[in-house]
Design an enzyme around this catalytic site. Structure first.
Site, PDB file in Angstrom:
ATOM      1  CB  THR A 130      98.591 121.303  68.860  1.00 18.01           C
ATOM      2  OG1 THR A 130      98.376 120.355  69.912  1.00 18.01           O
ATOM      3  CG2 THR A 130      99.634 120.731  67.908  1.00 18.01           C
ATOM      4  CD  GLU A 132      99.519 115.783  71.682  1.00 16.73           C
ATOM      5  OE1 GLU A 132     100.458 115.020  71.371  1.00 16.73           O
ATOM      6  OE2 GLU A 132      98.792 115.589  72.665  1.00 16.73           O
ATOM      7  CE1 TYR A 153      96.327 117.779  65.152  1.00 14.83           C
ATOM      8  CE2 TYR A 153      97.447 117.518  67.262  1.00 14.83           C
ATOM      9  CZ  TYR A 153      96.614 118.248  66.422  1.00 14.83           C
ATOM     10  OH  TYR A 153      96.082 119.436  66.846  1.00 14.83           O
ATOM     11  CE  LYS A 157      96.969 121.420  64.140  1.00 13.96           C
ATOM     12  NZ  LYS A 157      96.270 122.652  63.657  1.00 13.96           N
TER      13      LYS A 157
END
Length: 384
Positions: A130, A132, A153, A157
């Site tokens: 991701t 992010e 999160y 990841k």
């Protein structure tokens, strides 16, 4: 016939990927979690006739938290390709359930990789990373940019990303990370900001809702069209050697831009007043056909601090130079077209008449994924 296994097949990406692989004559297997209520609405059109004809789709109960079940499924299915999409992927919710997020989003990946290693299946593996991961890293971000995760999160990841790299190097697995920037569609979850906006807009136009409450209007994201990114996943596994790729559009727009574009397309001009948490979106003018439900000067957008993250990611924008050079890939659907596609869909859900420009644009570029009922097309398996 090649076999593919998809974790997270019931999600936005999983449903589009399943359709795409079925159209390429794959036998598709998906892992679904057992629940007391149906949670397969995004793929119902793909397997509803499974008892009457072979549609090439097979669903298996399992969970990314259950390593023994993962191993037994891999052994029995023996897939050529594995697409690992399952995760607790809502960034704001991750702050509320960080331990669960770490277990499913992070450790779930190593469970799957270890199952591949121990069973000895010769599968190519796609792992959904991701944007992010970049967090506070200055844009534009590419494969060589430093990671700076800003949420539980993203931190989970980050582990998922590096454990995939480690298994690739330690055990010679064909494993790729797709560092996907934000990608949206009519199948986006209703709690994600883009779908929240387009659904609320349709509700406002139908008189069922007065306003939308949002968080950081200044947050900028690189928003693309999810079906394109599903195709990109397969393209990564079609290469001779595994590698990691950033996938995005190369453009960035704020949440405020998304709101304004959506409302303007529906015939409402907004005026923004105030700053920070006191900023409001107010109706400046609107199409006369909404006289019964709208009023000039009415506030339809408000900022609510509850939707702010404890640590915000302000600016994400993809540098897709590597994907362009090595995969010969570039996105087709523009930001404005994406917004129109989603507004058209949600207006139709509320029995309103959309302009239809989004549907026309997506079909013109080869994507016929905007049907209101996601009807299964007979041509999907033609020639298989």
């Amino acid at each position: 016939m090649r076999k593919a296994l998809i974790t997270g097949i019931t999600g936005q990406d999983g449903s589009y990927l399943a359709e795409y692989l079925l159209s390429k004559c794959y036998e598709v297997h998906g892992i679904i979690r057992r629940a007391s209520s149906f949670n397969t609405h995004r793929i119902d059109h793909l397997y509803v006739d499974q008892h009457n004809k072979d549609v090439g789709l097979f669903l298996h109960y399992g969970d990314i938290s259950d390593s023994s079940r993962l191993a037994s499924m891999l052994y029995n299915i023996n897939p050529d390709e594995i697409y690992h999409l399952a995760a607790q992927s809502h960034v704001r919710v991750a702050f509320d359930i960080p331990e669960y997020t770490a277990d499913i989003t992070g450790v779930g990946t190593v469970r799957l990789l270890e199952a591949v290693r121990t069973t000895g299946v010769k599968s190519k593996i796609y792992n959904a990373a991701t944007s992010e991961l970049f967090g506070s890293t200055l844009p534009p971000q590419n494969e060589k940019s430093p990671f700076y995760p800003r949420s539980p999160y993203a931190a989970a990841k980050l582990y998922s990303y590096w454990i995939t790299v480690n298994y690739r190097e330690a055990y010679n697995l064909f494993a790729c990370n797709g560092i996907l920037f934000n990608h949206e569609s009519p199948r986006r979850g209703e709690t994600f900001v883009t779908r929240k906006i387009t659904m609320a807009l349709a509700n406002i136009l139908s008189g069922k809702q007065k306003k939308i409450y949002l968080g950081n209007l200044n947050a900028k994201r690189d928003w693309g069209f999810a079906p394109e990114y599903a195709e990109m996943m397969r393209l990564m596994l079609s290469q001779d050697k595994p590698s990691d790729y950033v996938v995005g559009t190369g453009e960035s727009h704020s949440v405020r831009d998304f709101v304004g574009t959506a409302f303007n397309y529906a015939g409402i001009e907004l005026e923004w007043q105030g700053k920070g948490i006191d900023e409001n979106g107010i109706i400046k003018s609107f199409d006369k056909k909404y006289n019964a439900v709208l009023k000039t000067g009415e506030t339809v957008i408000e900022v609510d601090q509850r939707y702010f993250r404890p640590t915000e990611v302000e600016f994400l924008q993809a540098d897709i130079s590597k994907a362009i050079k090595e995969l010969n890939w570039q996105p087709k659907v523009t930001f404005t077209e994406l917004v129109k596609i989603m507004v058209d869909y949600d207006m139709k859900l509320k029995n309103l008449t959309p302009k239809g420009e989004g549907i026309e644009a997506s079909r013109a570029k080869g994507f016929d994924y905007t049907n209101h009922d996601f009807s299964f097309h007979e041509k999907l398996r033609e020639g298989c």
